[in-house]
Write an enzyme that holds these catalytic residues in place. Structure first.
Site, PDB file in Angstrom:
ATOM      1  N   ARG A 240     -26.218  58.398  17.371  1.00  0.00           N
ATOM      2  CA  ARG A 240     -25.725  57.022  17.234  1.00  0.00           C
ATOM      3  C   ARG A 240     -24.297  56.973  17.754  1.00  0.00           C
ATOM      4  NH1 ARG A 240     -30.214  55.759  16.950  1.00  0.00           N
ATOM      5  NH2 ARG A 240     -31.329  54.589  15.347  1.00  0.00           N
ATOM      6  N   GLU A 269     -22.764  49.077  21.293  1.00  0.00           N
ATOM      7  CA  GLU A 269     -23.818  48.743  22.268  1.00  0.00           C
ATOM      8  C   GLU A 269     -24.093  47.250  22.266  1.00  0.00           C
ATOM      9  OE1 GLU A 269     -27.406  51.130  21.891  1.00  0.00           O
ATOM     10  OE2 GLU A 269     -26.164  52.906  21.593  1.00  0.00           O
ATOM     11  N   HIS A 287     -29.434  54.125  25.920  1.00  0.00           N
ATOM     12  CA  HIS A 287     -30.156  54.370  24.664  1.00  0.00           C
ATOM     13  C   HIS A 287     -31.663  54.509  24.918  1.00  0.00           C
ATOM     14  CE1 HIS A 287     -29.819  53.804  20.030  1.00  0.00           C
ATOM     15  NE2 HIS A 287     -30.772  54.667  20.350  1.00  0.00           N
TER      16      HIS A 287
END
Ligand code: GLV
Length: 323
Positions: A240, A269, A287
């Protein structure tokens, strides 16, 4: 009775999961392939018995209070930092996730970055496409080898262990790891050594992050940590984004405190720190750690089964975090 249950899916997912749910329930799939707004999610929660969320959907107590009859939030991800699990538990709402099935894909993503960085793939590709290649040179575009180097795994759970396995068995790397518990299996199988966090920072040639995002792991890597790493070391993050302080990383790269970074996840993000975009020793993917056909269709199956197993007697969910 179960036929009456209404299920909401916040974003299109592979058909196999939707079809599994349609065999039992009334299913509504939001058609737009973009993040759902809080208002729309709140409305959907108020009208459905189960919601299948993706990792950008934030679920908290206020949203859960829209529907006292909500039974389960089934997250289409292994990470569940987008869901307030305590708030769910307090309200009797189950939380499902999709472990195991994305382990291979995400561990392979670590190597996409390791090779991208060490073979200087992005730089090389740009040189070729822009017509800048002037021919072979003995000192031209040198990288480093993985063999014999030390990989530090932060968090030796499923994905961390698989990345370690690939590194040791596939590429002859030495493994050190940090973990809140220990992982004796990894030590036996891969001669992996558990070390303290500071020792890892000092010893590793490559560090790969595999811990969940929690209050404790947010900014686990910041100025001090980058300063302790070798100048020749690379950091890889497929976990993350906020586990790394992105500005501190950009500064560390700028000041050549570390050699490079491979990032599949970002602090804010889909925004990316502008400093990182300028560096040619940074590889970035959007991602997509679990973005393989194999993993995503298996995730759809697990996420669906978590709902089926929660709502239908005699069926078993695969992974519920607050059983
Ligand atoms: C992806 O990031 C996941 O948590 O599944």
């Amino acid at each position: 009775m179960s036929e009456k249950h209404k299920i909401f899916i916040t974003r299109p997912i592979p058909d196999n999961g939707i079809e599994m749910l349609e065999q039992h329930f009334k299913v509504k799939v939001r058609k737009k392939d973009s993040p759902i707004s809080r208002d729309e999610l709140s409305g959907a929660i108020s009208q459905h018995d189960a919601v299948l969320t993706i990792l950008t959907d934030r679920v908290d107590g206020e949203l859960l209070d829209q529907n006292p009859n909500l039974k389960i939030v089934s997250n289409f991800a292994v990470g569940t930092d987008n869901i307030d699990i305590n708030a769910c538990t307090e309200r009797g709402v189950k939380v499902g996730n999709t472990p195991e099935v994305l382990t291979t894909s995400t561990a392979e993503c670590v190597f996409a970055h390791l090779f991208g960085l060490t073979k200087r793939l992005i730089e090389g590709d740009e040189i070729m496409r822009k017509g800048k290649y002037k021919g072979w040179g003995p000192m031209y575009m040198l990288g480093v080898e993985l063999k014999g180097k030390t990989l530090g795994i932060v968090g030796a759970g499923r994905i961390g262990s698989e990345a370690a396995r690939m590194a040791y068995k596939g590429f002859g790397m030495n493994i050190i790891y940090t973990d809140r518990g220990g992982n004796k299996e990894l030590e036996q199988e891969l001669s992996a050594k558990q070390v303290g966090f500071d020792d890892m920072l000092e010893q590793a040639d490559f560090i790969s992050i595999h811990v969940p995002l929690t209050r404790e792991t947010r900014h686990m890597f910041s100025d001090n940590e980058f300063k302790k790493m070798k100048n020749s070391a690379f950091i890889i993050n497929t976990a993350r984004g906020p586990i790394i302080d992105e500005q501190a990383l950009a500064d560390a790269l700028e000041n050549k405190e570390i050699a490079g970074a491979g990032l599949d996840v970002f602090e804010d993000e889909p925004e990316i720190n502008p400093g990182l975009k300028k560096m040619d020793n940074v590889t970035m993917t959007p991602h997509t750690g679990s973005a393989t056909w194999e993993a995503r269709s298996a995730m759809a199956k697990v996420a669906a089964q978590n709902i089926i197993g929660t709502l239908i007697e005699g069926e078993e969910p695969v992974s519920i975090l607050n059983p």
